[in-house]
Design a protein around this motif. Structure first.
Motif, PDB file in Angstrom:
ATOM      1  N   VAL A 197       0.838  -1.201   0.000  1.00  0.00           N
ATOM      2  CA  VAL A 197       0.000   0.000   0.000  1.00  0.00           C
ATOM      3  C   VAL A 197       0.873   1.251   0.000  1.00  0.00           C
ATOM      4  O   VAL A 197       0.636   2.204  -0.751  1.00  0.00           O
ATOM      5  CB  VAL A 197      -0.946  -0.008   1.215  1.00  0.00           C
ATOM      6  CG1 VAL A 197      -1.613   1.352   1.407  1.00  0.00           C
ATOM      7  CG2 VAL A 197      -2.004  -1.100   1.060  1.00  0.00           C
ATOM      8  N   ALA A 198       1.902   1.265   0.830  1.00  0.00           N
ATOM      9  CA  ALA A 198       2.791   2.428   0.897  1.00  0.00           C
ATOM     10  C   ALA A 198       3.507   2.647  -0.430  1.00  0.00           C
ATOM     11  O   ALA A 198       3.630   3.787  -0.913  1.00  0.00           O
ATOM     12  CB  ALA A 198       3.792   2.255   2.028  1.00  0.00           C
ATOM     13  N   ASN A 199       4.005   1.577  -1.046  1.00  0.00           N
ATOM     14  CA  ASN A 199       4.681   1.705  -2.333  1.00  0.00           C
ATOM     15  C   ASN A 199       3.711   2.172  -3.422  1.00  0.00           C
ATOM     16  O   ASN A 199       4.087   2.954  -4.312  1.00  0.00           O
ATOM     17  CB  ASN A 199       5.317   0.371  -2.727  1.00  0.00           C
ATOM     18  CG  ASN A 199       6.546   0.057  -1.894  1.00  0.00           C
ATOM     19  OD1 ASN A 199       7.225   0.958  -1.400  1.00  0.00           O
ATOM     20  ND2 ASN A 199       6.839  -1.216  -1.707  1.00  0.00           N
ATOM     21  N   HIS A 200       2.500   1.688  -3.370  1.00  0.00           N
ATOM     22  CA  HIS A 200       1.470   2.100  -4.323  1.00  0.00           C
ATOM     23  C   HIS A 200       1.200   3.603  -4.172  1.00  0.00           C
ATOM     24  O   HIS A 200       1.136   4.342  -5.161  1.00  0.00           O
ATOM     25  CB  HIS A 200       0.202   1.284  -4.060  1.00  0.00           C
ATOM     26  CG  HIS A 200      -0.864   1.431  -5.088  1.00  0.00           C
ATOM     27  ND1 HIS A 200      -1.608   0.363  -5.540  1.00  0.00           N
ATOM     28  CD2 HIS A 200      -1.350   2.507  -5.741  1.00  0.00           C
ATOM     29  CE1 HIS A 200      -2.489   0.788  -6.436  1.00  0.00           C
ATOM     30  NE2 HIS A 200      -2.351   2.088  -6.568  1.00  0.00           N
ATOM     31  N   LEU A 201       1.052   4.051  -2.925  1.00  0.00           N
ATOM     32  CA  LEU A 201       0.807   5.473  -2.678  1.00  0.00           C
ATOM     33  C   LEU A 201       1.979   6.304  -3.185  1.00  0.00           C
ATOM     34  O   LEU A 201       1.796   7.372  -3.789  1.00  0.00           O
ATOM     35  CB  LEU A 201       0.584   5.709  -1.190  1.00  0.00           C
ATOM     36  CG  LEU A 201       0.021   7.079  -0.810  1.00  0.00           C
ATOM     37  CD1 LEU A 201      -1.419   7.220  -1.277  1.00  0.00           C
ATOM     38  CD2 LEU A 201       0.111   7.298   0.701  1.00  0.00           C
TER      39      LEU A 201
END
Length: 378
Positions: A197-201
């Motif tokens: 999720v963090a990498n996607h954001l």
């Protein structure tokens, strides 16, 4: 060949052939068998494509029958690892040309079933590219899936800049399209899902920085114990770019600071080599200051221009009038991801997004580095 390429090797091919032959009674896989002797000199991606083409030649040619065989193969615990990648690609290829009404949705479901054996994040990209909204309608439901591998696939497979994967232009053109997936997963109990999720954001921040900050602020308004870490990792590029909203959200507002020019241990760095430096930060304000301390290297390019890259140094809290010295050794070595060119370079402190007085040095390959100062303790 490289170690990564050997993840698909002749033994893997023979194992896949055995597993699929058992899952498809009466079927044979002569084209797949031949590939075991054709892998030399091929990259991992090329090996995957070779095996997928062979499977398409050996299989009956319709998606429904192939999906049945692939699902039967899941009964074999040896059906796992990198042999699964060409299987997922084959399923996507057949689904996209199938006249069957529900082949598209069934293929997504099949990829979700396969992803615990090896991530299906690469094959899913072609379905996203074919019909993003249709795919996302089903993928959104994966955010409640009991298997964390499937929940991770929902986030990782829909990233804008997924490594090794094809680009899906519509994802970058419509950054809000995947935000409902992230909203559902940012408090996931599994670290691998939260990291995705963090990498996607962080990917989305390239095109929609303000929307990303607004999303992170919404999460921080309804956090769990892991949310601050997810947000910090998701905003890392915006922090390096000194986005004011990201800095404020993470507690690094503007401050009254004095920063000394960097003190370098040499004027010339001979490749390969290191540059040691330090600089001092003083809080001149009347209140405590929280600091995000970085440094920027402006690399010489082959065309004579410069390209900058921001590096993290750390965080600190300084009381009124307090000073702290920050130091680092920065390596200059030729790598596949960064080619160093001789010439004038610049090093620049950056604190809470503000850049301060720089220092210049040379990088070259034909002379010994000339010491400038003794920075004891660096």
């Amino acid at each position: 060949m490289g170690v990564m390429n050997e993840l698909i090797n002749p033994q893997v091919v023979r194992s896949l052939e055995r597993i699929l032959a058992a899952a498809a009674p009466g079927g044979s896989f002569p084209h797949l068998a031949v590939t075991a002797g054709q892998l030399e000199e091929l990259s991992l991606r090329e090996r995957t494509d070779l095996l997928s083409r062979a499977l398409l030649a050996d299989l009956p040619g319709n998606y429904a029958a192939t999906a049945v065989s692939f699902r039967r193969a899941l009964d074999d615990p040896d059906f796992t690892g990198w042999m699964v990648w060409p299987v997922t690609e084959t399923a996507a290829t057949l689904a996209l040309v199938s006249p069957e009404t529900h082949a598209f949705e069934d293929c997504l479901s099949l990829l979700a079933e396969l992803t615990p054996r090896l991530t299906a994040e690469f094959a899913i990209r072609r379905l996203l590219a074919a019909d993003l909204d249709r795919a996302l309608a089903l993928i959104q439901g994966w955010t409640n899936h009991p298997d964390w591998h499937v929940r991770r696939l929902a986030s990782e497979g829909t990233r804008a800049y997924l490594p090794w994967a094809i680009r899906v232009p519509e994802i970058t053109e419509r950054p809000a399209a995947t935000l409902p997936i992230l909203d559902a997963l940012y408090r996931d109990p599994v670290e691998d899902v939260r990291r995705s999720v963090a990498n996607h954001l962080n990917d989305l921040a390239r095109h929609a920085p303000d929307e990303v900050v607004a999303t992170a602020a919404r999460w921080m308004a309804a956090p769990d114990a892991n949310t601050p870490r997810v947000v910090r990792h998701g905003l890392r590029t915006l922090l390096k770019k000194a986005h004011s909203g990201a800095l404020e959200l993470l507690g690094f507002p503007p401050a009254s600071l004095a920063v000394t020019p960097p003190r370098l241990d040499r004027t010339v760095v001979e490749l390969p080599g290191e540059l040691a430096f330090d600089f001092e930060v003083t809080n001149n304000g009347p209140a405590e200051a929280r600091l995000a301390v970085d440094y920027v290297v402006h690399y010489a390019k082959a065309n004579g221009r410069r390209a900058e890259k921001v590096f993290k140094l750390g965080t600190a809290v300084l009381g009124p009038g307090e000073s702290r010295r920050f130091s680092k050794r920065h390596a200059f070595r030729q790598m596949t991801t960064r080619v160093h060119h001789p010439g004038a370079h610049v090093l620049e402190p950056q604190v809470n997004g503000v850049r301060y007085a720089p220092a210049e040095f040379l990088v070259r390959t034909d002379a010994a580095a000339a010491p400038l100062a003794d920075l004891t303790g660096l």
